[in-house]
Design a protein around this motif. Structure first.
Motif, PDB file in Angstrom:
ATOM      1  N   ALA A  25       0.841  -1.209   0.000  1.00 47.12           N
ATOM      2  CA  ALA A  25       0.000   0.000   0.000  1.00 47.12           C
ATOM      3  C   ALA A  25       0.873   1.254   0.000  1.00 47.12           C
ATOM      4  CB  ALA A  25      -0.930  -0.009   1.214  1.00 47.12           C
ATOM      5  N   LEU A  26       1.906   1.259   0.836  1.00 54.32           N
ATOM      6  CA  LEU A  26       2.792   2.429   0.909  1.00 54.32           C
ATOM      7  C   LEU A  26       3.588   2.629  -0.379  1.00 54.32           C
ATOM      8  CD1 LEU A  26       4.101   2.181   4.573  1.00 54.32           C
ATOM      9  CD2 LEU A  26       2.520   3.887   3.639  1.00 54.32           C
ATOM     10  N   ASN A  27       4.030   1.553  -0.999  1.00 54.67           N
ATOM     11  CA  ASN A  27       4.762   1.689  -2.258  1.00 54.67           C
ATOM     12  C   ASN A  27       3.861   2.249  -3.366  1.00 54.67           C
ATOM     13  OD1 ASN A  27       7.486   1.079  -1.737  1.00 54.67           O
ATOM     14  ND2 ASN A  27       7.017  -1.101  -1.661  1.00 54.67           N
ATOM     15  N   GLY A  28       2.584   1.900  -3.347  1.00 53.47           N
ATOM     16  CA  GLY A  28       1.633   2.503  -4.289  1.00 53.47           C
ATOM     17  C   GLY A  28       1.473   3.995  -4.027  1.00 53.47           C
ATOM     18  N   ILE A  29       1.371   4.362  -2.765  1.00 51.46           N
ATOM     19  CA  ILE A  29       1.278   5.779  -2.390  1.00 51.46           C
ATOM     20  C   ILE A  29       2.543   6.514  -2.806  1.00 51.46           C
ATOM     21  CG2 ILE A  29       1.206   7.384  -0.429  1.00 51.46           C
ATOM     22  CD1 ILE A  29      -0.580   5.208   0.975  1.00 51.46           C
ATOM     23  N   LEU A  30       3.680   5.877  -2.597  1.00 52.50           N
ATOM     24  CA  LEU A  30       4.950   6.497  -2.968  1.00 52.50           C
ATOM     25  C   LEU A  30       5.029   6.730  -4.479  1.00 52.50           C
ATOM     26  CD1 LEU A  30       7.705   7.539  -2.033  1.00 52.50           C
ATOM     27  CD2 LEU A  30       8.547   5.173  -2.171  1.00 52.50           C
ATOM     28  N   ARG A  94       3.682   1.147 -10.967  1.00 58.04           N
ATOM     29  CA  ARG A  94       2.781   1.186  -9.807  1.00 58.04           C
ATOM     30  C   ARG A  94       1.849   2.392  -9.770  1.00 58.04           C
ATOM     31  NH1 ARG A  94       5.237  -1.834  -5.117  1.00 58.04           N
ATOM     32  NH2 ARG A  94       7.142  -2.778  -5.905  1.00 58.04           N
ATOM     33  N   GLN A  95       2.187   3.474 -10.450  1.00 56.01           N
ATOM     34  CA  GLN A  95       1.404   4.706 -10.313  1.00 56.01           C
ATOM     35  C   GLN A  95       0.010   4.546 -10.894  1.00 56.01           C
ATOM     36  OE1 GLN A  95       4.046   6.973 -13.133  1.00 56.01           O
ATOM     37  NE2 GLN A  95       2.143   8.045 -13.604  1.00 56.01           N
ATOM     38  N   THR A  96      -0.961   5.186 -10.230  1.00 54.42           N
ATOM     39  CA  THR A  96      -2.326   5.240 -10.748  1.00 54.42           C
ATOM     40  C   THR A  96      -2.676   6.658 -11.173  1.00 54.42           C
ATOM     41  OG1 THR A  96      -3.281   5.556  -8.543  1.00 54.42           O
ATOM     42  CG2 THR A  96      -3.078   3.283  -9.336  1.00 54.42           C
ATOM     43  N   ILE A  97      -1.951   7.640 -10.676  1.00 50.60           N
ATOM     44  CA  ILE A  97      -2.139   9.026 -11.118  1.00 50.60           C
ATOM     45  C   ILE A  97      -1.478   9.157 -12.483  1.00 50.60           C
ATOM     46  CG2 ILE A  97      -1.465  11.421 -10.671  1.00 50.60           C
ATOM     47  CD1 ILE A  97      -1.949  10.839  -7.698  1.00 50.60           C
ATOM     48  N   LYS A  98      -2.254   9.611 -13.439  1.00 48.12           N
ATOM     49  CA  LYS A  98      -1.796   9.667 -14.829  1.00 48.12           C
ATOM     50  C   LYS A  98      -0.865  10.852 -15.069  1.00 48.12           C
ATOM     51  CE  LYS A  98      -4.476   6.256 -16.011  1.00 48.12           C
ATOM     52  NZ  LYS A  98      -3.960   4.966 -15.712  1.00 48.12           N
ATOM     53  N   ASP A  99       0.107  10.623 -15.945  1.00 45.52           N
ATOM     54  CA  ASP A  99       1.001  11.693 -16.383  1.00 45.52           C
ATOM     55  C   ASP A  99       0.242  12.634 -17.321  1.00 45.52           C
ATOM     56  OD1 ASP A  99       3.152  10.498 -15.049  1.00 45.52           O
ATOM     57  OD2 ASP A  99       3.749   9.352 -16.819  1.00 45.52           O
ATOM     58  N   ASN A 100       0.791  13.827 -17.505  1.00 51.01           N
ATOM     59  CA  ASN A 100       0.261  14.752 -18.495  1.00 51.01           C
ATOM     60  C   ASN A 100       1.440  15.227 -19.332  1.00 51.01           C
ATOM     61  OD1 ASN A 100      -0.572  17.080 -19.931  1.00 51.01           O
ATOM     62  ND2 ASN A 100      -2.248  17.396 -18.491  1.00 51.01           N
ATOM     63  N   ILE A 124      -6.798   7.105  -2.179  1.00 51.39           N
ATOM     64  CA  ILE A 124      -5.797   6.040  -2.062  1.00 51.39           C
ATOM     65  C   ILE A 124      -5.278   5.962  -0.625  1.00 51.39           C
ATOM     66  CG2 ILE A 124      -3.463   5.385  -2.786  1.00 51.39           C
ATOM     67  CD1 ILE A 124      -4.258   6.708  -5.557  1.00 51.39           C
ATOM     68  N   LEU A 125      -5.058   7.113  -0.015  1.00 46.71           N
ATOM     69  CA  LEU A 125      -4.589   7.149   1.369  1.00 46.71           C
ATOM     70  C   LEU A 125      -5.634   6.557   2.317  1.00 46.71           C
ATOM     71  CD1 LEU A 125      -2.956  10.676   1.234  1.00 46.71           C
ATOM     72  CD2 LEU A 125      -1.737   8.564   1.813  1.00 46.71           C
ATOM     73  N   ARG A 126      -6.894   6.861   2.088  1.00 49.01           N
ATOM     74  CA  ARG A 126      -7.956   6.319   2.941  1.00 49.01           C
ATOM     75  C   ARG A 126      -8.042   4.789   2.797  1.00 49.01           C
ATOM     76  NH1 ARG A 126     -10.408  10.823   4.904  1.00 49.01           N
ATOM     77  NH2 ARG A 126     -10.891  12.525   3.503  1.00 49.01           N
ATOM     78  N   GLU A 127      -7.908   4.292   1.569  1.00 50.55           N
ATOM     79  CA  GLU A 127      -7.914   2.839   1.351  1.00 50.55           C
ATOM     80  C   GLU A 127      -6.718   2.192   2.050  1.00 50.55           C
ATOM     81  OE1 GLU A 127      -8.048   2.424  -2.911  1.00 50.55           O
ATOM     82  OE2 GLU A 127     -10.097   3.197  -3.018  1.00 50.55           O
ATOM     83  N   ALA A 128      -5.572   2.819   1.954  1.00 50.43           N
ATOM     84  CA  ALA A 128      -4.367   2.292   2.611  1.00 50.43           C
ATOM     85  C   ALA A 128      -4.532   2.310   4.126  1.00 50.43           C
ATOM     86  CB  ALA A 128      -3.147   3.095   2.192  1.00 50.43           C
ATOM     87  N   LYS A 129      -5.182   3.321   4.638  1.00 46.22           N
ATOM     88  CA  LYS A 129      -5.393   3.434   6.095  1.00 46.22           C
ATOM     89  C   LYS A 129      -6.133   2.208   6.624  1.00 46.22           C
ATOM     90  CE  LYS A 129      -6.378   6.102   9.935  1.00 46.22           C
ATOM     91  NZ  LYS A 129      -5.393   6.466  10.893  1.00 46.22           N
TER      92      LYS A 129
END
Length: 165
Positions: A25-30, A94-100, A124-129
């Motif tokens: 979860a933390l690596n996804g957030i990172l 791993r990123q889910t936030i898309k580049d622009n 994402i942070l709430r899910e990880a929590k």
């Protein structure tokens, strides 16, 4: 023969499966934090228009805040006895936030996109929590609240800055 990561095994009282779930979860957030940081810097570098100075400074402040969390996130992963991201490729996988990568983005669209990205990070942070609390990782649970508050504040500033009138 020692296992490959034996030298990196940090002692933890978290159960192995729980520690692994927290680390994932933390690596996804990172990864998403790095993606959001770079997008925010990209927009900081390329913003234009009548509110240039205000937007330029705000985006720089927000990028610095995001970057400041990355070391703490990675260190939480290590404190749970796991390994963290090692490359740009690892982030990209791993990123889910898309580049622009657009050649031009209006200031209004920049603010809206970053607002949505910060709100996605909050989600994402709430899910990880939930994962972290289930693992009884109190230390990570406490700091994730701070990271959530920071992302909510960034989204709020981006929203208020983009309002008309």
């Amino acid at each position: 023969m020692a296992e490959p990561n034996a030298k990196l095994k940090t002692p933890t009282d978290l159960k192995s499966n729980d520690a692994k779930s927290v680390a994932e979860a933390l690596n996804g957030i990172l990864a998403d934090s790095y993606a959001l940081y770079l997008k925010t810097k990209n927009f900081h570098w390329h913003v234009s228009g009548p509110h240039f100075r205000d937007y330029h400074l705000m985006l720089d402040e927000q990028a610095a805040q995001i970057l400041a969390t990355t070391d703490a996130i990675a260190e939480r992963v290590r404190k749970t006895g796991n390994t963290t991201l090692r490359s740009i490729g690892d982030i990209a996988r791993r990123q889910t936030i898309k580049d622009n990568d657009a050649d031009f983005v209006s200031a209004e669209d920049m603010l809206a996109e970053l607002r949505e990205d910060n709100l996605k990070l909050v989600e994402i942070l709430r899910e990880a929590k939930e994962i972290i609390d289930e693992a009884k990782d109190n230390a990570t649970s406490g700091v994730i609240d701070d990271w959530t508050d920071q992302a909510e504040e960034r989204a709020w500033f981006l929203f208020e800055t983009s309002r008309k009138g």
